[in-house]
Write an enzyme that holds these catalytic residues in place. Sequence first.
Site, PDB file in Angstrom:
ATOM      1  N   TYR A  61      18.979   1.022  -5.973  1.00 37.42           N
ATOM      2  CA  TYR A  61      18.209   0.900  -7.210  1.00 37.42           C
ATOM      3  C   TYR A  61      19.161   0.799  -8.404  1.00 37.42           C
ATOM      4  O   TYR A  61      19.858   1.754  -8.743  1.00 37.42           O
ATOM      5  CB  TYR A  61      17.293   2.102  -7.412  1.00 37.42           C
ATOM      6  CG  TYR A  61      16.207   2.283  -6.383  1.00 37.42           C
ATOM      7  CD1 TYR A  61      15.800   1.247  -5.547  1.00 37.42           C
ATOM      8  CD2 TYR A  61      15.563   3.508  -6.245  1.00 37.42           C
ATOM      9  CE1 TYR A  61      14.799   1.440  -4.608  1.00 37.42           C
ATOM     10  CE2 TYR A  61      14.553   3.696  -5.317  1.00 37.42           C
ATOM     11  CZ  TYR A  61      14.175   2.662  -4.497  1.00 37.42           C
ATOM     12  OH  TYR A  61      13.188   2.855  -3.574  1.00 37.42           O
ATOM     13  N   PRO A 211       1.948   3.893  -4.379  1.00 39.74           N
ATOM     14  CA  PRO A 211       0.515   4.183  -4.244  1.00 39.74           C
ATOM     15  C   PRO A 211      -0.318   3.534  -5.350  1.00 39.74           C
ATOM     16  O   PRO A 211      -1.519   3.332  -5.180  1.00 39.74           O
ATOM     17  CB  PRO A 211       0.451   5.712  -4.327  1.00 39.74           C
ATOM     18  CG  PRO A 211       1.659   6.089  -5.133  1.00 39.74           C
ATOM     19  CD  PRO A 211       2.723   5.107  -4.703  1.00 39.74           C
ATOM     20  N   ALA A 213       0.436   0.515  -6.321  1.00 39.39           N
ATOM     21  CA  ALA A 213       0.741  -0.905  -6.094  1.00 39.39           C
ATOM     22  C   ALA A 213       1.657  -1.456  -7.178  1.00 39.39           C
ATOM     23  O   ALA A 213       1.401  -2.502  -7.775  1.00 39.39           O
ATOM     24  CB  ALA A 213      -0.540  -1.728  -5.989  1.00 39.39           C
ATOM     25  N   SER A 214       2.754  -0.729  -7.421  1.00 38.27           N
ATOM     26  CA  SER A 214       3.790  -1.165  -8.366  1.00 38.27           C
ATOM     27  C   SER A 214       3.236  -1.428  -9.765  1.00 38.27           C
ATOM     28  O   SER A 214       3.637  -2.373 -10.444  1.00 38.27           O
ATOM     29  CB  SER A 214       4.506  -2.420  -7.835  1.00 38.27           C
ATOM     30  OG  SER A 214       5.086  -2.152  -6.578  1.00 38.27           O
ATOM     31  N   GLY A 215       2.330  -0.563 -10.192  1.00 41.18           N
ATOM     32  CA  GLY A 215       1.778  -0.656 -11.541  1.00 41.18           C
ATOM     33  C   GLY A 215       0.480  -1.422 -11.628  1.00 41.18           C
ATOM     34  O   GLY A 215      -0.203  -1.384 -12.662  1.00 41.18           O
ATOM     35  N   LEU A 216       0.094  -2.104 -10.553  1.00 42.32           N
ATOM     36  CA  LEU A 216      -1.123  -2.902 -10.560  1.00 42.32           C
ATOM     37  C   LEU A 216      -2.371  -2.036 -10.712  1.00 42.32           C
ATOM     38  O   LEU A 216      -3.350  -2.433 -11.359  1.00 42.32           O
ATOM     39  CB  LEU A 216      -1.190  -3.709  -9.268  1.00 42.32           C
ATOM     40  CG  LEU A 216      -2.296  -4.745  -9.122  1.00 42.32           C
ATOM     41  CD1 LEU A 216      -2.219  -5.797 -10.222  1.00 42.32           C
ATOM     42  CD2 LEU A 216      -2.195  -5.410  -7.756  1.00 42.32           C
ATOM     43  N   THR A 218      -2.677   1.020 -12.157  1.00 41.61           N
ATOM     44  CA  THR A 218      -2.534   2.094 -13.152  1.00 41.61           C
ATOM     45  C   THR A 218      -3.657   2.088 -14.173  1.00 41.61           C
ATOM     46  O   THR A 218      -3.896   3.090 -14.853  1.00 41.61           O
ATOM     47  CB  THR A 218      -1.216   1.965 -13.913  1.00 41.61           C
ATOM     48  OG1 THR A 218      -1.206   0.685 -14.591  1.00 41.61           O
ATOM     49  CG2 THR A 218      -0.025   2.056 -12.966  1.00 41.61           C
TER      50      THR A 218
END
Length: 321
Positions: A61, A211, A213-216, A218
């Site tokens: 990262y 969990p 989905a990478s900000g989808l 939120t």
Amino acid sequence: MQVRKLGNSDLHITRVGYGAWAIGGSGWQFAWGSQDDNESIAAIHRALELGVNWIDTAAVYGLGHSEEVVGRALKDWRGSRPYVFTKCGRRADAKGEVQNVLSADSIRGEIEDSLRRLAVDVIDLYQIHWPPDPDSAALEEGWSTLAELKREGKVRWIAVSNFNVQQLRRGQAIAPVTSLQPRYSLVHREIEDEILPYCMSEGIGVIVYSPMASGLLTGAMTRERAASLPKDDWRRGHPDFTEPNLSHNLALVGRMREIANRHNRSVGEVAIGWTLRNPAVTGAIVGARNARQAEGVMRAGELHLTEDEVNEIKGFVETTA
């Protein structure tokens, strides 16, 4: 916060842990765009203040930068020391492309670099980040090396990420697998049929990533925001964030918002809580890029969705798939 024992370890982890993928910043293949390190440290500290007791990062990262930021945050933290989890086996080549490298020499170099960047004497959970090609013996070499590092006291427990059942079995033939880290969300449920039941039957802990989905999921993602993601954000152009999937995913967020409002919670907390309702899931890795974001999601482990709400979400996903 409620805690659960992670697999065969003596680690008792909170249902939510802090995920340090995005705070690696820009300049590498799977970046989330630029990131302010001071904001990252504030996010980590706020998560810890809220009771989170583990941080998950990886050497790749930000090509080491995420671990450095986590190390800085731990140095400045005056509370109880959280567990520190990191990963190995992903390296950038001369062109900046990330490759799997699971040779013993490479992993031994990575562990020393990670210990230095994190400024810790031992890593609580050391994980193989991705498995090699299915027919490669690199899995056995890499996993044997992690078992040796455990015996040498450089790491306390060893685990894997993104493995399937066959790969888990290959690892278990050499040394016990403490936990698996798979992708899991309402958008990506591939692990439900075989992997989660297998882990539960074998006593392997599960800490799920993405969990939300990478900000989808939120509640903050919109069609306009998805279209304007910076060029160095890996999500730009990804099928989850473009049509025809984007409209379906945003409709799902709308249904989740109704449930979130009933609990006076955020949409992100509903997304996280949905993954945690599965009995095979020990904890969820939740990212935050500033203290405000941490405030909005790190209490998700305390949210209990009713069976009717779980079925309501599940029904929507299945009827609109």
